[in-house]
Design a protein around this motif. Structure first.
Motif, mmCIF file in Angstrom:
data_model
loop_
_atom_site.group_PDB
_atom_site.id
_atom_site.type_symbol
_atom_site.label_atom_id
_atom_site.label_comp_id
_atom_site.label_asym_id
_atom_site.label_seq_id
_atom_site.Cartn_x
_atom_site.Cartn_y
_atom_site.Cartn_z
ATOM 1 N N MET A 171 -7.157 1.941 -8.659
ATOM 2 C CA MET A 171 -6.504 1.154 -7.777
ATOM 3 C C MET A 171 -6.862 1.465 -6.491
ATOM 4 S SD MET A 171 -5.308 -1.054 -9.751
ATOM 5 C CE MET A 171 -4.818 -1.967 -8.113
ATOM 6 N N ILE B 160 -5.760 5.289 -13.541
ATOM 7 C CA ILE B 160 -5.486 4.053 -12.770
ATOM 8 C C ILE B 160 -5.176 4.123 -11.381
ATOM 9 C CG2 ILE B 160 -3.523 2.283 -12.782
ATOM 10 C CD1 ILE B 160 -3.022 2.501 -15.780
ATOM 11 N N LEU B 161 -4.547 5.281 -11.189
ATOM 12 C CA LEU B 161 -4.486 5.426 -9.465
ATOM 13 C C LEU B 161 -5.933 5.502 -8.777
ATOM 14 C CD1 LEU B 161 -1.403 7.810 -9.634
ATOM 15 C CD2 LEU B 161 -1.448 5.644 -8.766
ATOM 16 N N TRP C 6 1.912 2.205 -3.408
ATOM 17 C CA TRP C 6 0.949 2.800 -4.375
ATOM 18 C C TRP C 6 0.829 4.192 -3.963
ATOM 19 C CZ3 TRP C 6 -0.934 1.577 -8.531
ATOM 20 C CH2 TRP C 6 -1.072 0.279 -9.280
ATOM 21 N N ARG C 7 0.865 4.361 -2.623
ATOM 22 C CA ARG C 7 0.563 5.920 -2.056
ATOM 23 C C ARG C 7 1.648 6.665 -2.694
ATOM 24 N NH1 ARG C 7 -1.277 3.349 2.761
ATOM 25 N NH2 ARG C 7 0.705 3.550 3.671
ATOM 26 N N GLN D 5 1.008 -1.358 -0.030
ATOM 27 C CA GLN D 5 0.061 -0.157 0.066
ATOM 28 C C GLN D 5 0.980 1.285 -0.092
ATOM 29 O OE1 GLN D 5 -2.742 -0.496 3.497
ATOM 30 N NE2 GLN D 5 -3.874 -2.203 2.195
ATOM 31 N N GLY E 3 1.819 -2.268 -12.255
ATOM 32 C CA GLY E 3 0.886 -2.523 -11.126
ATOM 33 C C GLY E 3 -0.599 -3.112 -11.373
ATOM 34 N N ALA E 4 -1.239 -2.040 -12.407
ATOM 35 C CA ALA E 4 -2.453 -2.378 -12.917
ATOM 36 C C ALA E 4 -2.367 -3.610 -13.597
ATOM 37 C CB ALA E 4 -2.935 -1.331 -13.854
ATOM 38 N N GLY F 71 -9.005 -0.416 -3.218
ATOM 39 C CA GLY F 71 -8.163 -0.487 -1.734
ATOM 40 C C GLY F 71 -6.881 -0.707 -1.740
ATOM 41 N N ALA F 72 -6.143 -0.535 -2.850
ATOM 42 C CA ALA F 72 -4.821 -0.679 -3.127
ATOM 43 C C ALA F 72 -3.835 0.148 -2.131
ATOM 44 C CB ALA F 72 -4.451 -0.429 -4.373
ATOM 45 N N MET F 73 -4.545 1.515 -1.838
ATOM 46 C CA MET F 73 -3.840 2.288 -0.833
ATOM 47 C C MET F 73 -4.096 2.353 0.487
ATOM 48 S SD MET F 73 -3.595 5.414 -3.793
ATOM 49 C CE MET F 73 -3.251 4.925 -5.434
ATOM 50 N N GLY F 74 -4.959 1.192 0.874
ATOM 51 C CA GLY F 74 -5.484 1.205 2.142
ATOM 52 C C GLY F 74 -6.366 1.974 2.704
#
Lengths: 145, 343
Positions: B336, B332-333, A131-132, A128, B195-196, B340-343
């Motif tokens: 994503m 894409i960001l 990604w951030r 995560q 990543g995607a 939930g990819a970034m928590g």
């Protein structure tokens, strides 16, 4: 006062928009002149940010490697991450920075794919955080014009 | 001694038409003008007048010529094959006349088709690209796409379309194709796009109810509409292939050119369902929306390479790369983050 490159580009863009495009008879060529004016505006603004953005991206990628290395189950890979976190940009020319970014990004892709396959909360945290970080790195890359 | 200039393009086109039209004589090509017809092909309009076995003929025609390099690396004949396959169907396409692979005529492969009345809706610089007729345009847009999805693909089995002989895992064929494009053309890897791609592989969509003709670039800007809002022609089929019809819906909804700015989304999707006879799996559609952002990223990468290496110096290509590349990485960001990819 010193004539700045940005000002020269701005002057060319204005000439294309105000004096050249309106006087072209061929519609396709006139449209190209207008597009060229927009392109000059974008590149003029991007030029000022380019080095800073690339240096910051490389710094951020090294920070990710340093953070992730202790959590990586493969000791050889962890060592490569640590080594990459200690590297420095070889210079401030765009080509030098791009080459370094290319190397660091390849390693990031490898790291990201690796943690996606690892179980556990620490792997999810790193996944995560990557990604951030990608979101943060991408934000200033968007054209300002 | 300097080389002699080649004949003007008008003369060369006239020679070609005389060669292809039996009984044609006194061929005159005029009003030749380059027009913006997408960045994957060079597009020219012209008028042709000739005598055919003594009878006068006149036509407004379009020439589509392959660029030296560009956005789409596809078999040049794909678009022509589609126009032939859909001729006289309820999906409106221009009548295609001649496909020519021999570069001796006009330097590169090309085909010639009818010029269809109507104009494209521009996606930039206006809030109303359809002159107040977005209700009719939107309805036609989704209805034609639904009709296309319902069409039997058998007639195109041997046309050289990608996945023409495949019966399942269309998602994988497309993802493999565009990832390979990135592998080939990317100078510096984009971790967001990679990543995607990994997410898409790890979370595949269900198989479609049946294979469909996928336009591949179905969007605002790639069709013509008439003053009453009816769509007169669907154009730019170079990326056509056999696959999952949800791919075209997702493409049409990409935020860079989304039709839902001009026509209500739910109504559009209901119109598509009516035309196709298929119910849309919204979860699967979400998979294709992320795929769309990956595919567009691959297209911009190829454009970037073509311009950087000097194979194609269409200036609009550079503008597209500079604007659309970051735009689709942001898409894409966002997608994503929604996953939930970034928590």
């Amino acid at each position: 006062m010193k004539l700045r490159t940005e000002t020269v580009l701005e002057g060319i863009a204005e000439a294309l928009r105000d004096r050249i495009a309106p006087n072209l008879d061929d519609g396709f060529a006139a449209n190209d002149a207008r597009i060229a004016q927009t392109l000059l505006a974008i590149t003029r603004l991007a030029r000022d940010d380019e080095v800073a953005n690339k240096v910051e991206e490389n710094r951020r990628l090294r920070e990710i490697f340093l953070d992730a290395a202790p959590a990586i189950d493969d000791p050889t890979f962890a060592e490569r991450l640590e080594a990459a976190s200690r590297t420095r940009d070889p210079g401030l020319r765009i080509a030098e920075l791009d080459a370094e970014t290319g190397r660091l990004r390849n390693l990031l892709v490898e790291l990201h794919a690796h943690v996606e396959q690892q179980e556990g909360e620490e792997a999810r945290r790193i996944d995560q955080s990557i990604w951030r970080a990608l979101r943060d790195i991408e934000a200033p890359r968007a054209p300002r014009a | 001694m300097p080389e002699a200039d080649p004949d003007p393009l008008e003369t060369r086109i006239a020679d070609y038409l005389c060669h292809r039209i039996p009984g044609a004589d006194d061929m005159q090509v005029s009003a030749l003008a380059r027009i913006h017809g997408g960045i994957s092909q060079e597009t020219f309009r012209f008028n042709a007048k000739w005598s055919e076995y003594g009878k006068p003929e006149v036509k407004d025609l379009i020439l589509r010529r392959a660029p030296e390099a560009g956005v789409v690396s596809s078999e040049h004949g794909v678009e022509f094959a589609i126009y032939e396959a859909l001729a006289n169907s309820s999906v409106p396409v221009p009548a295609a006349h001649f496909l020519e692979a021999d570069p001796a005529w006009l330097d590169r492969p090309f085909f010639i088709m009818d010029m269809v009345p109507g104009r494209p809706g521009m996606i930039y610089g206006t809030d109303d690209p359809f002159d107040g007729k977005s209700e009719r345009v939107g309805r036609d847009f989704w209805r034609h796409l639904g009709t296309l999805a319902a069409r039997d693909t058998a007639a195109l089995r041997n046309s050289g379309l990608r996945s023409g002989d495949t019966s399942d895992r269309f998602w994988q064929a497309e993802l493999d194709y565009w990832e390979a494009t990135l592998d080939q053309d990317e100078d510096i890897v984009e971790p967001i796009v990679r990543g995607a791609i990994r997410w898409l592989r790890a979370n595949p969509p269900p198989e479609p109810a049946h294979p469909a003709i996928v336009h591949g670039d179905y969007r605002v800007g790639n069709f013509l509409f008439l003053p009453d809002g009816s769509i007169s022609a669907i154009l730019d089929w170079e990326m056509c292939h056999i696959g999952d019809p949800l791919e075209d819906i997702a493409w049409a909804l990409d935020p860079l050119w989304s039709m839902d700015r001009y026509f209500p989304l739910d109504e559009g999707l209901a119109t598509w369902e009516q035309g196709s006879g298929t119910t849309i799996d919204r979860e699967a559609l979400d998979w294709w929306r992320l795929f769309t952002a990956v595919k567009t990223s691959a297209l911009w990468t190829t454009s970037e390479k073509s311009f950087e290496e000097g194979h194609n110096r269409e200036i609009v290509l550079a503008l597209t790369v500079l604007r659309a590349g970051p735009f689709h990485r942001k898409v894409i960001l966002d997608l994503m983050e929604q996953r939930g990819a970034m928590g």
